[in-house]
Write a protein that holds these residues in place. Structure first.
Motif, PDB file in Angstrom:
ATOM      1  N   ALA A  84       0.858  -1.187   0.000  1.00  0.00           N
ATOM      2  CA  ALA A  84       0.000   0.000   0.000  1.00  0.00           C
ATOM      3  C   ALA A  84       0.887   1.228   0.000  1.00  0.00           C
ATOM      4  O   ALA A  84       1.968   1.226   0.613  1.00  0.00           O
ATOM      5  CB  ALA A  84      -0.942   0.012   1.195  1.00  0.00           C
ATOM      6  N   ASP A  85       0.436   2.251  -0.682  1.00  0.00           N
ATOM      7  CA  ASP A  85       1.222   3.465  -0.865  1.00  0.00           C
ATOM      8  C   ASP A  85       0.393   4.662  -0.423  1.00  0.00           C
ATOM      9  O   ASP A  85      -0.790   4.778  -0.798  1.00  0.00           O
ATOM     10  CB  ASP A  85       1.590   3.598  -2.353  1.00  0.00           C
ATOM     11  N   TYR A  86       0.978   5.514   0.410  1.00  0.00           N
ATOM     12  CA  TYR A  86       0.270   6.730   0.803  1.00  0.00           C
ATOM     13  C   TYR A  86       0.042   7.622  -0.423  1.00  0.00           C
ATOM     14  O   TYR A  86       0.960   7.869  -1.208  1.00  0.00           O
ATOM     15  CB  TYR A  86       1.070   7.518   1.840  1.00  0.00           C
ATOM     16  N   SER A  87      -1.163   8.108  -0.579  1.00  0.00           N
ATOM     17  CA  SER A  87      -1.515   8.982  -1.701  1.00  0.00           C
ATOM     18  C   SER A  87      -1.268  10.436  -1.327  1.00  0.00           C
ATOM     19  O   SER A  87      -1.846  10.935  -0.348  1.00  0.00           O
ATOM     20  CB  SER A  87      -2.986   8.768  -2.080  1.00  0.00           C
ATOM     21  N   GLN A  88      -0.394  11.094  -2.064  1.00  0.00           N
ATOM     22  CA  GLN A  88      -0.153  12.550  -1.933  1.00  0.00           C
ATOM     23  C   GLN A  88       0.092  12.955  -0.482  1.00  0.00           C
ATOM     24  O   GLN A  88      -0.406  13.973  -0.007  1.00  0.00           O
ATOM     25  CB  GLN A  88      -1.341  13.316  -2.509  1.00  0.00           C
TER      26      GLN A  88
ATOM     27  N   LYS B 142      -5.867  -0.124   6.714  1.00  0.00           N
ATOM     28  CA  LYS B 142      -6.448   0.407   7.952  1.00  0.00           C
ATOM     29  C   LYS B 142      -5.367   1.000   8.860  1.00  0.00           C
ATOM     30  O   LYS B 142      -5.530   2.093   9.423  1.00  0.00           O
ATOM     31  CB  LYS B 142      -7.197  -0.702   8.681  1.00  0.00           C
ATOM     32  N   THR B 143      -4.254   0.274   9.001  1.00  0.00           N
ATOM     33  CA  THR B 143      -3.175   0.741   9.880  1.00  0.00           C
ATOM     34  C   THR B 143      -2.549   2.020   9.343  1.00  0.00           C
ATOM     35  O   THR B 143      -2.273   2.954  10.110  1.00  0.00           O
ATOM     36  CB  THR B 143      -2.100  -0.350  10.028  1.00  0.00           C
ATOM     37  N   MET B 144      -2.297   2.066   8.040  1.00  0.00           N
ATOM     38  CA  MET B 144      -1.676   3.253   7.461  1.00  0.00           C
ATOM     39  C   MET B 144      -2.581   4.475   7.583  1.00  0.00           C
ATOM     40  O   MET B 144      -2.115   5.577   7.883  1.00  0.00           O
ATOM     41  CB  MET B 144      -1.312   2.986   6.002  1.00  0.00           C
ATOM     42  N   GLU B 145      -3.847   4.298   7.370  1.00  0.00           N
ATOM     43  CA  GLU B 145      -4.779   5.432   7.424  1.00  0.00           C
ATOM     44  C   GLU B 145      -5.119   5.836   8.851  1.00  0.00           C
ATOM     45  O   GLU B 145      -5.676   6.910   9.071  1.00  0.00           O
ATOM     46  CB  GLU B 145      -6.048   5.094   6.649  1.00  0.00           C
TER      47      GLU B 145
ATOM     48  N   LYS C 230      -4.787   8.639   3.014  1.00  0.00           N
ATOM     49  CA  LYS C 230      -5.327   7.686   2.048  1.00  0.00           C
ATOM     50  C   LYS C 230      -4.212   6.745   1.622  1.00  0.00           C
ATOM     51  O   LYS C 230      -3.144   7.194   1.172  1.00  0.00           O
ATOM     52  CB  LYS C 230      -5.871   8.433   0.825  1.00  0.00           C
ATOM     53  N   ALA C 231      -4.443   5.448   1.777  1.00  0.00           N
ATOM     54  CA  ALA C 231      -3.473   4.436   1.351  1.00  0.00           C
ATOM     55  C   ALA C 231      -4.085   3.620   0.213  1.00  0.00           C
ATOM     56  O   ALA C 231      -5.219   3.142   0.331  1.00  0.00           O
ATOM     57  CB  ALA C 231      -3.100   3.527   2.510  1.00  0.00           C
ATOM     58  N   GLU C 232      -3.349   3.487  -0.858  1.00  0.00           N
ATOM     59  CA  GLU C 232      -3.845   2.779  -2.045  1.00  0.00           C
ATOM     60  C   GLU C 232      -3.144   1.422  -2.151  1.00  0.00           C
ATOM     61  O   GLU C 232      -1.920   1.353  -2.302  1.00  0.00           O
ATOM     62  CB  GLU C 232      -3.585   3.619  -3.292  1.00  0.00           C
ATOM     63  N   PRO C 233      -3.899   0.320  -2.082  1.00  0.00           N
ATOM     64  CA  PRO C 233      -3.295  -1.015  -2.033  1.00  0.00           C
ATOM     65  C   PRO C 233      -3.030  -1.621  -3.411  1.00  0.00           C
ATOM     66  O   PRO C 233      -3.632  -1.238  -4.409  1.00  0.00           O
ATOM     67  CB  PRO C 233      -4.353  -1.837  -1.293  1.00  0.00           C
TER      68      PRO C 233
END
Length: 849
Positions: A626-630, A824-827, A837-840
């Motif tokens: 998952a990658d954090y968006s912006q 869930k953890t990242m956000e 926002k994390a995009e998987p």
């Protein structure tokens, strides 16, 4: 050949040293030494680099000068001189005199004025003159015979300015420096300048119209807003210039600029008292001082080591630990009284005893992550009872981390083995007051220590690299590279070393007569830009440039990635163990080394082929990422409090599309892909210091159009502009940047301050809080996720963190649940005013995630 004269602004250099080195540097008797050490480092380097027949070191005397008569508030706005600096200045003067160096201090005369008058007189008399100063005022003395040396970063590097290099930097003649400073002012000396006129505007005005008289004669040609400020503050501008222009004073007679014999009876005891080891060795013919005479900042407490049994030592609640060189896989333990014992990790009994001690004891160490990486069986106390010297040093000096940084801070090399264990208490307590003063103990406990455990696990886990796939890629690359060399040899009729820029340049521009695009110091450039331009030529002119482009790309992938990773994969049984270091970058970003797995090629067919070789370690597993968006734009919205950005993120809108809508004044539905791209470049470019000129180059538009876009951007997002301005002024006022989590970065230690482009220190002040906050969010998410992953999915493994992306490996039947947990953890790192926002992604190789 001209005789050389070196005139040194002693007061300015002492201040530079004071703010460049840690405040807690001190001699054994408690005397602060940061200004002394900084001054002496700069002085000795200057004397070595610019040997001179005439030398003078100038200091300001106490009391008023002629400038106080000109302007009664002169220097009243300056902050009170720190007491710890006041203590050191007379010692610096005493040291210089003891070394036999000519020192000058005149009542009622500022050092700058005496320096300029001596320099000008010397130049007229045929001397080549250099002035060493951190003060911009002295730039106005530059002419064909006078140059200025200015420290560029810390206390180790200098820039030499002559007429040509000055004009290149400022865009006007050196004699106009006073006019420039009269416009921008000088907060240090309380020189007011013209409110609202900054560096860029002042350079433009002086470069175009010259002195203040020329500027005011041409006010009709100046933009209305600037004109109003200049008209309103005309008298202030001319008064400011009076304060900057050197005041006439008698020069120092040349005969007094001769270096004398050092007064050893005064110099050596003072060096020993202050712990100036290098200076002592220089003047004492390299002999070491007698035992007990050397004073180093934190290495002076006499500790008599006494060996005791492990059981006896474990009765102490406060211990220090260091790897024991003589005990493979073991450690040296020590307490504050100097008692020591060995801990043998191969002994189950020793480990059990130490495990029991760890339930209540406090442990001081160096490198928690490294200990857990290499000795996972070592039972450590909870993080609230661990004191890590490596982390402490990094938190205070993120640009000077590691062993060299500690050596620089403490004035000596870090010891090893039992000696390190014995010294760790004093070493840690050297840093502890500042750790608490800046509130960094919270960052250590809540981020850097728990992260150490996760990074150690990632090192031990490693990532799988398929050796057979890598070998196949290597074979194909070797074939292609050999074919490219042969094709070009057949085409031009001779063998060319395509790795040699010189031979490639001769081939392209002398043999093939292709048009040269640009030059560098070696001749015609053959860099990537040049080759790309040449590859656009019609056939057959484009054939060789295109082959060289392919050759370089393939060679880089082969030698820089495929071959070293193939070797490591074979040596590691298919696994590559990278060290993830959270104590290596100034911004707080994670670094990866031995090998660097964060720097894998991303673009192009060969990058895809290479990344496809990194796979889960068995056929039943899959990568989940998952990658954090912006994330940095979200941090920007939080730090600036800009309502439009905050609302856009809360509403889940495309922030680049929204920005384009605001900037171009169109509904978001009418924004074209090109306009969105423009907005994206502006969003990221401006917060990282890109100028209108840089935007114009990046977007391929005229500079005036780019400038209009910048103005429009800031008009619709005024709090972003205010943040950029305020963050710079606040960081300069404090002397360091600060992130959302409280992580600091001292500006005086940043290696790029006098580096690339305009206002690099401003870029650091703006960028670092953004990057540091984003980095810490990703790090908190990483260790929180790893902890819950270990608990809920014991067979799953966290394998990589690349900037804002976390990658784990799990069974296919668990992938969906693990993916939900990761997102869930990242956000849930809920510290910003905007949602994260994390995009998987999922895949069977790194290429797919």
């Amino acid at each position: 050949m001209k005789k050389q004269m070196l005139l040194i602004d002693g007061h300015g250099l002492a201040y530079r040293g004071f703010y460049a080195l840690p405040e807690n540097l001190a001699a054994a008797d408690g005397t602060p030494t940061n200004a002394i050490l900084g001054f002496m480092n700069m002085l000795m380097k200057a004397l070595e680099e610019w040997p001179s027949e005439g030398l003078g070191i100038f200091f300001d005397a106490k009391g008023p000068t002629k400038r106080h008569e000109l302007f009664e508030n002169y220097k009243e706005g300056r902050k009170p001189t720190p007491d710890s600096f006041k203590v050191q200045l007379p010692l610096i003067v005493e040291l210089c005199a003891g070394m036999g160096l000519p020192v000058f201090m005149r009542e009622g005369v500022e050092a700058d004025d005496c320096i300029v008058s001596t320099a000008e007189t010397g130049a007229r008399d045929g001397w080549g003159v250099k002035i060493l100063s951190a003060d911009k005022d002295l730039f106005q003395a530059i002419n064909g015979d006078i140059a200025v040396i200015r420290p560029s970063r810390g206390v180790t590097d200098f820039n030499l300015y002559d007429e040509e290099s000055f004009r290149e930097k400022y865009g006007f003649e050196p004699m106009l420096m006073a006019d420039y400073l009269a416009l921008v002012g000088d907060a240090v000396d309380n020189i007011p300048g013209v409110p609202g006129i900054g560096d860029k505007t002042a350079k433009e005005l002086v470069g175009k119209f010259g002195a203040l008289e020329g500027i005011y004669e041409n006010l009709d040609s100046v933009a209305k807003a600037r004109r109003g400020r200049l008209e309103e503050h005309r008298e202030l501008a001319f008064r400011s210039r009076e304060l900057i222009v050197p005041q006439p004073t008698a020069p120092v007679p040349f005969a007094e600029l001769a270096v004398g014999e050092p007064r050893m009876e005064e110099l050596l005891p003072l060096c020993r008292r202050l712990g100036l080891k290098k200076l002592l060795e220089r003047f004492a013919d390299g002999t070491e001082p007698a035992a007990g005479e050397e004073a180093q900042s934190v290495m002076t407490r006499e500790i008599k080591a006494v060996d005791v049994s492990l059981d006896e030592l474990l009765a102490s609640d406060d211990l220090a630990i260091a790897p024991a060189v003589i005990l493979l896989g073991g450690f040296a333990l020590a307490d504050r009284e100097g008692r020591t014992a060995n801990l043998d990790l191969s002994s189950a009994e020793d480990v059990e005893k130490f495990s029991g001690w760890s339930e209540h004891g406090t442990l001081t160490l160096y490198g928690c992550r490294t200990l857990m990486s290499l000795s996972p069986e070592l039972p450590l106390p909870p993080f609230e009872r661990i004191r890590d010297l490596e982390i402490a040093n990094y938190l205070l000096h993120p640009d000077r981390g590691g062993l060299k940084g500690i050596a620089r801070a403490i004035g000596g090399d870090l010891p090893e083995d039992r000696e390190l264990a014995l010294r760790l208490f004093d070493l840690y307590e050297f840093f502890e007051p500042d750790i608490k003063r800046y509130g960094l103990d919270k960052v250590m406990l809540e981020i850097d220590l728990p992260l150490s455990r996760t990074l150690a696990k990632m090192y031990r886990t490693g990532i799988h690299a398929d050796a057979e796939m890598l070998a196949a890629v290597e074979d194909e690359l070797s074939h292609n590279i050999a074919a490219a060399e042969a094709d070009i040899e057949n085409y031009v009729g001779e063998r060319i070393n395509l790795s040699s820029p010189k031979q490639v340049s001769q081939l392209l521009f002398e043999r093939l007569m292709l048009p040269p695009i640009k030059k560098n110091h070696r001749g015609y450039s053959t860099d990537a830009y040049v080759l790309e331009e040449l590859s656009k030529l019609p056939e057959p002119l484009c054939v060789v440039p295109q082959k060289i482009i392919n050759y370089r790309e393939e060679s880089k992938v082969q030698t820089g990635f495929v071959q070293p990773f193939l070797k490591l994969s074979r040596e590691g049984g298919g696994l590559i163990h990278s060290t993830f270091d959270h104590l290596a970058t100034g911004t707080g970003r994670l670094a990866s080394k031995d090998p660097n797995v964060q720097n894998m090629p991303v673009f192009g067919d060969w990058a895809d082929r290479f990344r496809a070789c990194f796979t889960p370690r068995d056929g039943e597993s899959v990568f989940v990422a998952a990658d954090y968006s912006q994330i940095e734009l979200r941090v920007l919205a939080d730090l600036t409090g800009e309502e439009k950005l905050i609302q856009a993120f809360h509403d889940g809108h495309d922030v680049h599309l929204e920005t384009a809508s605001w900037v171009f004044g169109l509904p978001s539905g009418d924004i074209t892909p090109e306009q969105r791209r423009f907005a994206k470049v502006v969003n990221f470019g401006l917060i990282y210091g890109m100028s209108a000129f840089g935007l114009a180059q990046r977007l391929g538009i005229p500079r005036n159009v780019a400038a209009q876009m910048v103005d429009k951007y800031f008009s619709v997002l005024p709090k972003v502009q205010k943040y950029m301005s305020d963050s710079v002024s606040e960081a300069k006022e404090r002397g360091y940047t600060m992130s959302h989590f409280g992580r600091i970065r001292p500006l005086s230690e940043v290696a790029t301050i006098d580096g690339r482009g305009n206002n690099p220190i401003n870029r650091v002040a703006v960028n670092t809080p953004l990057q540091s906050t984003a980095a810490d969010i990703a790090k908190v998410a990483l260790f929180r996720f790893d902890e819950v992953l270990e608990r809920e999915f014991p067979t799953a493994k966290t394998v990589l963190q690349i900037h804002d992306s976390i990658i784990c490996e799990c069974r296919r039947d668990e992938a969906e649940a693990v993916e939900k947990l990761l997102v869930k953890t990242m956000e849930a790192v809920d510290i910003l005013k905007v949602p994260l926002k994390a995009e998987p992604k999922r895949g069977l190789s790194l290429k797919e995630v």
